[in-house]
Design a protein around this motif. Structure first.
Motif, PDB file in Angstrom:
ATOM      1  N   PHE A  19       8.087  24.617  19.559  1.00 56.26           N
ATOM      2  CA  PHE A  19       7.124  25.719  19.387  1.00 56.26           C
ATOM      3  C   PHE A  19       6.099  25.208  18.632  1.00 56.26           C
ATOM      4  N   MET A  20       6.207  24.593  17.623  1.00 55.11           N
ATOM      5  CA  MET A  20       5.068  24.194  16.722  1.00 55.11           C
ATOM      6  C   MET A  20       3.951  23.625  17.545  1.00 55.11           C
ATOM      7  N   TRP A  21       4.224  22.473  18.514  1.00 57.76           N
ATOM      8  CA  TRP A  21       3.548  21.755  19.370  1.00 57.76           C
ATOM      9  C   TRP A  21       2.895  22.896  20.319  1.00 57.76           C
ATOM     10  N   LEU A  22       3.555  23.571  20.938  1.00 53.48           N
ATOM     11  CA  LEU A  22       2.966  24.672  21.890  1.00 53.48           C
ATOM     12  C   LEU A  22       2.185  25.589  21.119  1.00 53.48           C
ATOM     13  N   GLU A  23       2.311  25.934  19.890  1.00 52.66           N
ATOM     14  CA  GLU A  23       1.312  26.830  19.207  1.00 52.66           C
ATOM     15  C   GLU A  23       0.184  26.290  18.593  1.00 52.66           C
ATOM     16  N   MET A  24       0.348  25.221  18.021  1.00 53.47           N
ATOM     17  CA  MET A  24      -0.667  24.327  17.561  1.00 53.47           C
ATOM     18  C   MET A  24      -1.338  23.451  18.428  1.00 53.47           C
ATOM     19  N   PHE A  25      -0.754  23.076  19.520  1.00 51.35           N
ATOM     20  CA  PHE A  25      -1.934  21.822  20.028  1.00 51.35           C
ATOM     21  C   PHE A  25      -1.914  22.680  21.601  1.00 51.35           C
ATOM     22  N   ALA A  26      -1.106  23.035  22.223  1.00 51.25           N
ATOM     23  CA  ALA A  26      -1.264  23.504  23.558  1.00 51.25           C
ATOM     24  C   ALA A  26      -1.322  24.943  23.858  1.00 51.25           C
TER      25      ALA A  26
END
Length: 123
Positions: A19-26
């Motif tokens: 979720f962090m990756w999706l919301e912060m970087f993608a």
């Protein structure tokens, strides 16, 4: 029972790292495919808000990781309870305000982890 609780904590941790990756970087790329009901024209203007939300998911993942590496068995369970509780509350709130799917993906695994920790505590 503690082993099963730790497996669930690990699964919840991995979900929150995703979720962090999706919301912060993608947010403006991969997230468009994940959140298909969100209007496409809103992804770019909400990029900063999503990144902030992703940061919070990263903090939850960090706390769950902490619960897995603490050496003191009592504190390991207490920290696990706290962070799983945070995730469960977020999942329940998300289900009530945004989508029922949030409960299934986020809230239910955390609640299962809490139940497993409780069973471990009382057996």
């Amino acid at each position: 029972m503690l082993l099963f609780a730790k497996i669930i904590i690990l699964i919840v941790t991995l979900l929150h790292i995703y979720f962090m990756w999706l919301e912060m970087f993608a947010w403006t790329t991969k997230a468009k495919k994940v959140f298909r009901t969100f209007p496409e024209e809103l992804f770019e203007p909400t990029k900063t808000l999503a990144a902030n939300q992703g940061l919070y998911n990263g903090f939850l993942a960090a706390g769950l990781i902490w619960s897995l590496v603490i050496q003191d068995a009592t504190w390991q369970v207490y920290v696990g309870f706290f962070f799983l509780g945070c995730v469960a509350i977020a999942g329940i709130y998300g289900a009530l305000t945004a989508s029922k799917k949030i409960f299934m993906v986020q809230g239910l695994p955390a609640i299962i982890g809490i139940i497993l920790l409780l069973v471990h505590q009382f057996l």
